[in-house]
Design an enzyme around this catalytic site. Structure first.
Site, PDB file in Angstrom:
ATOM      1  N   TYR A  12       0.123  42.554  89.136  1.00  0.00           N
ATOM      2  CA  TYR A  12       0.370  42.024  90.486  1.00  0.00           C
ATOM      3  C   TYR A  12       0.008  43.047  91.579  1.00  0.00           C
ATOM      4  N   ASP A  32      -6.337  48.490  81.322  1.00  0.00           N
ATOM      5  CA  ASP A  32      -5.153  47.619  81.253  1.00  0.00           C
ATOM      6  C   ASP A  32      -5.103  46.973  79.876  1.00  0.00           C
ATOM      7  N   ASN A  33      -3.895  46.855  79.312  1.00  0.00           N
ATOM      8  CA  ASN A  33      -3.794  46.191  78.003  1.00  0.00           C
ATOM      9  C   ASN A  33      -3.537  44.688  78.137  1.00  0.00           C
ATOM     10  N   ASP A  51      -4.689  50.522  75.817  1.00  0.00           N
ATOM     11  CA  ASP A  51      -3.290  50.864  76.062  1.00  0.00           C
ATOM     12  C   ASP A  51      -3.186  52.353  76.409  1.00  0.00           C
ATOM     13  N   ALA A  75       3.491  49.635  83.569  1.00  0.00           N
ATOM     14  CA  ALA A  75       4.891  49.837  83.171  1.00  0.00           C
ATOM     15  C   ALA A  75       5.433  48.542  82.593  1.00  0.00           C
ATOM     16  N   ASN A  92       6.878  52.846  76.626  1.00  0.00           N
ATOM     17  CA  ASN A  92       5.750  52.468  77.499  1.00  0.00           C
ATOM     18  C   ASN A  92       5.712  53.311  78.782  1.00  0.00           C
ATOM     19  N   SER A 117       9.946  53.634  91.896  1.00  0.00           N
ATOM     20  CA  SER A 117      10.747  52.465  92.258  1.00  0.00           C
ATOM     21  C   SER A 117      12.033  52.886  92.958  1.00  0.00           C
ATOM     22  N   TYR A 141      15.266  51.338  82.968  1.00  0.00           N
ATOM     23  CA  TYR A 141      14.018  51.221  83.744  1.00  0.00           C
ATOM     24  C   TYR A 141      13.975  52.289  84.841  1.00  0.00           C
ATOM     25  N   LYS A 145      11.481  55.864  85.427  1.00  0.00           N
ATOM     26  CA  LYS A 145      10.715  56.219  86.638  1.00  0.00           C
ATOM     27  C   LYS A 145      11.101  57.620  87.113  1.00  0.00           C
ATOM     28  N   LEU A 190      12.762  37.120  92.959  1.00  0.00           N
ATOM     29  CA  LEU A 190      13.368  36.067  93.786  1.00  0.00           C
ATOM     30  C   LEU A 190      12.332  35.172  94.467  1.00  0.00           C
ATOM     31  N   ARG A 282      24.221  39.066  88.615  1.00  0.00           N
ATOM     32  CA  ARG A 282      23.326  39.533  87.551  1.00  0.00           C
ATOM     33  C   ARG A 282      23.663  41.008  87.297  1.00  0.00           C
TER      34      ARG A 282
HETATM   35  P1  NAD Z   1       2.798  43.985  86.482  1.00  0.00           P
HETATM   36  O1  NAD Z   1       3.508  43.761  85.192  1.00  0.00           O
HETATM   37  O2  NAD Z   1       2.264  42.791  87.200  1.00  0.00           O
HETATM   38  O3  NAD Z   1       1.600  45.018  86.279  1.00  0.00           O
HETATM   39  C1  NAD Z   1       1.606  46.037  85.305  1.00  0.00           C
HETATM   40  C2  NAD Z   1       0.209  46.092  84.685  1.00  0.00           C
HETATM   41  O4  NAD Z   1       0.170  47.161  83.724  1.00  0.00           O
HETATM   42  C3  NAD Z   1      -0.150  44.819  83.914  1.00  0.00           C
HETATM   43  O5  NAD Z   1      -1.462  44.442  84.209  1.00  0.00           O
HETATM   44  C4  NAD Z   1       0.018  45.223  82.444  1.00  0.00           C
HETATM   45  O6  NAD Z   1      -0.827  44.460  81.601  1.00  0.00           O
HETATM   46  C5  NAD Z   1      -0.351  46.688  82.492  1.00  0.00           C
HETATM   47  N1  NAD Z   1       0.265  47.501  81.443  1.00  0.00           N
HETATM   48  C6  NAD Z   1       1.576  47.603  81.116  1.00  0.00           C
HETATM   49  N2  NAD Z   1       1.756  48.482  80.112  1.00  0.00           N
HETATM   50  C7  NAD Z   1       0.509  48.951  79.782  1.00  0.00           C
HETATM   51  C8  NAD Z   1       0.037  49.884  78.830  1.00  0.00           C
HETATM   52  N3  NAD Z   1       0.861  50.480  77.946  1.00  0.00           N
HETATM   53  N4  NAD Z   1      -1.286  50.137  78.773  1.00  0.00           N
HETATM   54  C9  NAD Z   1      -2.148  49.523  79.616  1.00  0.00           C
HETATM   55  N5  NAD Z   1      -1.756  48.611  80.538  1.00  0.00           N
HETATM   56  C10 NAD Z   1      -0.432  48.336  80.630  1.00  0.00           C
HETATM   57  O7  NAD Z   1       3.810  44.799  87.408  1.00  0.00           O
HETATM   58  P2  NAD Z   1       3.832  44.968  88.988  1.00  0.00           P
HETATM   59  O8  NAD Z   1       4.921  44.114  89.542  1.00  0.00           O
HETATM   60  O9  NAD Z   1       2.454  44.856  89.510  1.00  0.00           O
HETATM   61  O10 NAD Z   1       4.341  46.476  89.094  1.00  0.00           O
HETATM   62  C11 NAD Z   1       3.406  47.552  89.084  1.00  0.00           C
HETATM   63  C12 NAD Z   1       4.159  48.857  89.051  1.00  0.00           C
HETATM   64  O11 NAD Z   1       5.041  48.943  90.168  1.00  0.00           O
HETATM   65  C13 NAD Z   1       5.054  49.051  87.827  1.00  0.00           C
HETATM   66  O12 NAD Z   1       4.979  50.402  87.442  1.00  0.00           O
HETATM   67  C14 NAD Z   1       6.445  48.721  88.328  1.00  0.00           C
HETATM   68  O13 NAD Z   1       7.441  49.395  87.590  1.00  0.00           O
HETATM   69  C15 NAD Z   1       6.364  49.229  89.754  1.00  0.00           C
HETATM   70  N6  NAD Z   1       7.305  48.588  90.683  1.00  0.00           N
HETATM   71  C16 NAD Z   1       7.219  47.247  90.919  1.00  0.00           C
HETATM   72  C17 NAD Z   1       8.103  46.646  91.833  1.00  0.00           C
HETATM   73  C18 NAD Z   1       8.044  45.162  92.146  1.00  0.00           C
HETATM   74  O14 NAD Z   1       8.841  44.706  92.984  1.00  0.00           O
HETATM   75  N7  NAD Z   1       7.138  44.393  91.551  1.00  0.00           N
HETATM   76  C19 NAD Z   1       9.054  47.427  92.497  1.00  0.00           C
HETATM   77  C20 NAD Z   1       9.111  48.792  92.224  1.00  0.00           C
HETATM   78  C21 NAD Z   1       8.214  49.367  91.333  1.00  0.00           C
HETATM   79  N1  UFG Z   2      17.784  36.816  92.521  1.00  0.00           N
HETATM   80  C1  UFG Z   2      18.380  35.571  92.529  1.00  0.00           C
HETATM   81  N2  UFG Z   2      17.738  34.562  91.876  1.00  0.00           N
HETATM   82  C2  UFG Z   2      16.564  34.730  91.211  1.00  0.00           C
HETATM   83  C3  UFG Z   2      15.968  36.010  91.204  1.00  0.00           C
HETATM   84  C4  UFG Z   2      16.614  37.038  91.867  1.00  0.00           C
HETATM   85  O1  UFG Z   2      19.447  35.382  93.116  1.00  0.00           O
HETATM   86  O2  UFG Z   2      16.035  33.752  90.639  1.00  0.00           O
HETATM   87  C5  UFG Z   2      18.428  37.904  93.280  1.00  0.00           C
HETATM   88  C6  UFG Z   2      18.735  39.121  92.428  1.00  0.00           C
HETATM   89  O3  UFG Z   2      20.001  38.974  91.825  1.00  0.00           O
HETATM   90  C7  UFG Z   2      18.675  40.240  93.474  1.00  0.00           C
HETATM   91  C8  UFG Z   2      17.602  39.749  94.464  1.00  0.00           C
HETATM   92  O4  UFG Z   2      17.493  38.350  94.255  1.00  0.00           O
HETATM   93  O5  UFG Z   2      19.889  40.308  94.145  1.00  0.00           O
HETATM   94  C9  UFG Z   2      16.248  40.400  94.237  1.00  0.00           C
HETATM   95  O6  UFG Z   2      15.943  40.295  92.853  1.00  0.00           O
HETATM   96  P1  UFG Z   2      14.485  40.569  92.253  1.00  0.00           P
HETATM   97  O7  UFG Z   2      14.553  40.307  90.792  1.00  0.00           O
HETATM   98  O8  UFG Z   2      13.468  39.830  93.048  1.00  0.00           O
HETATM   99  O9  UFG Z   2      14.248  42.129  92.538  1.00  0.00           O
HETATM  100  P2  UFG Z   2      15.144  43.381  92.147  1.00  0.00           P
HETATM  101  O10 UFG Z   2      15.788  43.844  93.421  1.00  0.00           O
HETATM  102  O11 UFG Z   2      16.051  43.130  91.014  1.00  0.00           O
HETATM  103  O12 UFG Z   2      14.065  44.417  91.574  1.00  0.00           O
HETATM  104  C10 UFG Z   2      12.831  44.732  92.217  1.00  0.00           C
HETATM  105  C11 UFG Z   2      11.814  45.214  91.189  1.00  0.00           C
HETATM  106  C12 UFG Z   2      12.252  46.489  90.541  1.00  0.00           C
HETATM  107  C13 UFG Z   2      12.584  47.500  91.571  1.00  0.00           C
HETATM  108  C14 UFG Z   2      13.573  46.960  92.566  1.00  0.00           C
HETATM  109  C15 UFG Z   2      13.767  47.956  93.656  1.00  0.00           C
HETATM  110  O13 UFG Z   2      11.656  44.227  90.191  1.00  0.00           O
HETATM  111  O14 UFG Z   2      11.170  47.010  89.782  1.00  0.00           O
HETATM  112  O15 UFG Z   2      13.056  45.757  93.138  1.00  0.00           O
HETATM  113  O16 UFG Z   2      14.508  47.394  94.692  1.00  0.00           O
HETATM  114  F1  UFG Z   2      13.138  48.583  90.993  1.00  0.00           F
END
Ligand code: NAD
Ligand code: UFG
Length: 325
Positions: A12, A32-33, A51, A75, A92, A117, A141, A145, A190, A282
């Site tokens: 993403y 990317d895997n 990987d 991740a 991982n 994060s 998790y 990080k 969310l 949760r």
């Molecule tokens: P995502 O799962 O969409 O993307 C991760 C990508 O890494 C995927 O394409 C997956 O196939 C690849 N991948 C995972 N493990 C691998 C491995 N061992 N070898 C090769 N490829 C691998 O996740 P995202 O939401 O895009 O998040 C990206 C990064 O940001 C992550 O490190 C996540 O922890 C961090 N992060 C995300 C959020 C969020 O709100 N989405 C918040 C804080 C931090």
């Molecule tokens: N939530 C709901 N319903 C849902 C999904 C989420 O009520 O269907 C609530 C959760 O309980 C939380 C809020 O919406 O209170 C946000 O939840 P998300 O799952 O969207 O995001 P998180 O805050 O749990 O986590 C995200 C990333 C993590 C990162 C974190 C940092 O997934 O990688 O933000 O703030 F560490």
């Protein structure tokens, strides 16, 4: 011309990064895997499937391409899964990153940008979290990080690796051009869950807890547009041209919205009634997580430009109405 390696560029946030790098004229290789990523999301970039725990695959990748910098998005990142099966997360996120860093060192690459994060902070002790807030992760998790951040600090001291760890708060939104968006299976976040429920009336919208000490009892988060995150990576990479050491920056908008406020905003954007069922809390959810990103603004010269909540939800809604993968 600079060639950038984007590990996890099919995911993403990584795919939005790839799109920005290509627009700015960089050559891009994605490694990317495809465990959670999507082949089509890399667009015109080169995709090498593999990987990061496979050192020989990485070694041949680096032996054949002259990378100027590495951005590392790979991740496992579902908090609840990390509690249920922590070894998978340490393997991982920590072992995998160590494997990547070792090859980066052998290839003598000096710039490394890492996806950290807000989960490194754990339970917030104050409403606005800056980088000096204590780091006491409350789930595996977040611990993975923080461990990588520590490894990056040690690598700076021992090997001179220059790095930036970007501590994202809640990534959200989609490419305004409509080519990219968030597709996780299963989806735990969310905003995509709200929008799926708007599109498919049978997908029940769940609210995890309305008994927190917050404005309306639901959890408050800081939503940051995925394109703002991508821009911060570009600035972080440039920053490393003139700054040695290991650096850490929060990335958030500085505005907190409750779950119920996000649902209400989504009702306005989509025009759908969005009935929601309240469930118990949760496990592992802190009540409020809002960033101070002053340091990133001052040091990187970064400003969030697309992180108004309506713009975040609007861009994600346009993507959800016509996803391409
Ligand atoms: P995502 O799962 O969409 O993307 C991760 C990508 O890494 C995927 O394409 C997956 O196939 C690849 N991948 C995972 N493990 C691998 C491995 N061992 N070898 C090769 N490829 C691998 O996740 P995202 O939401 O895009 O998040 C990206 C990064 O940001 C992550 O490190 C996540 O922890 C961090 N992060 C995300 C959020 C969020 O709100 N989405 C918040 C804080 C931090
Ligand atoms: N939530 C709901 N319903 C849902 C999904 C989420 O009520 O269907 C609530 C959760 O309980 C939380 C809020 O919406 O209170 C946000 O939840 P998300 O799952 O969207 O995001 P998180 O805050 O749990 O986590 C995200 C990333 C993590 C990162 C974190 C940092 O997934 O990688 O933000 O703030 F560490």
């Amino acid at each position: 011309m600079s060639r950038i390696l984007v590990c996890g560029g099919a995911g993403y946030i990584g795919s939005h990064m790839v799109q920005l790098l290509l627009k700015r004229g960089f050559e891009v290789t994605v490694f990317d895997n495809l465990s959670t990523g999507h082949r089509v999301a890399v667009g015109e970039a080169e995709l090498v499937t593999g990987d990061i725990r496979d050192r020989s695959a990485l070694a041949s990748l680096f032996a054949t391409r002259p990378f100027d910098a590495v951005m590392h998005f790979c991740a496992s990142s579902i908090v609840a899964d990390s509690v249920k099966d922590p070894y998978v997360y340490y393997d991982n996120n920590v072992v995998g990153t160590l494997s990547l860093l070792d090859v980066v060192r052998q290839a003598d690459i000096g710039r490394f940008v890492f996806s950290s994060s807000a989960a490194v902070y754990g339970m917030p002790e104050r409403e606005l979290i800056d980088e000096d807030h204590p780091t006491r992760p409350i789930n595996p998790y977040g611990a993975t990080k923080l461990m990588v951040e520590r490894i990056l600090k040690d690598a700076a001291d021992a090997y001179g690796l220059r790095s930036v760890a970007l501590r994202y708060f809640n990534a959200a939104g989609a490419d305004p051009g409509g080519a990219l968006g968030e597709v996780h299976r299963p989806e735990t976040h969310l905003i995509p869950n709200i929008l799926r429920s708007a599109l498919d009336g049978s997908a029940e919208l769940q609210v995890f807890g309305t008994d927190y000490d917050t404005v309306d009892g639901s959890c408050v988060r800081d939503y940051i547009h995925v394109c703002d995150l991508a821009l911060a990576h570009l600035k972080a990479m440039e920053y490393l041209d003139s700054h040695a050491g290991a650096h850490r920056f929060n990335l958030g908008s500085g505005n907190g919205y409750s779950v119920l406020q996000v649902i209400e905003a989504a009702r306005q954007v989509t025009g759908c009634p969005l009935p929601a069922r309240v469930l118990p809390r949760r496990p592992g959810d802190p009540p409020v997580l809002v960033a101070s990103s002053q340091r990133a603004q001052a040091e990187l010269g970064w400003q969030p430009r697309h992180s108004d909540l309506d713009e975040i939800i609007g861009s994600a809604w346009r993507w959800h109405c016509r996803p391409r993968f």
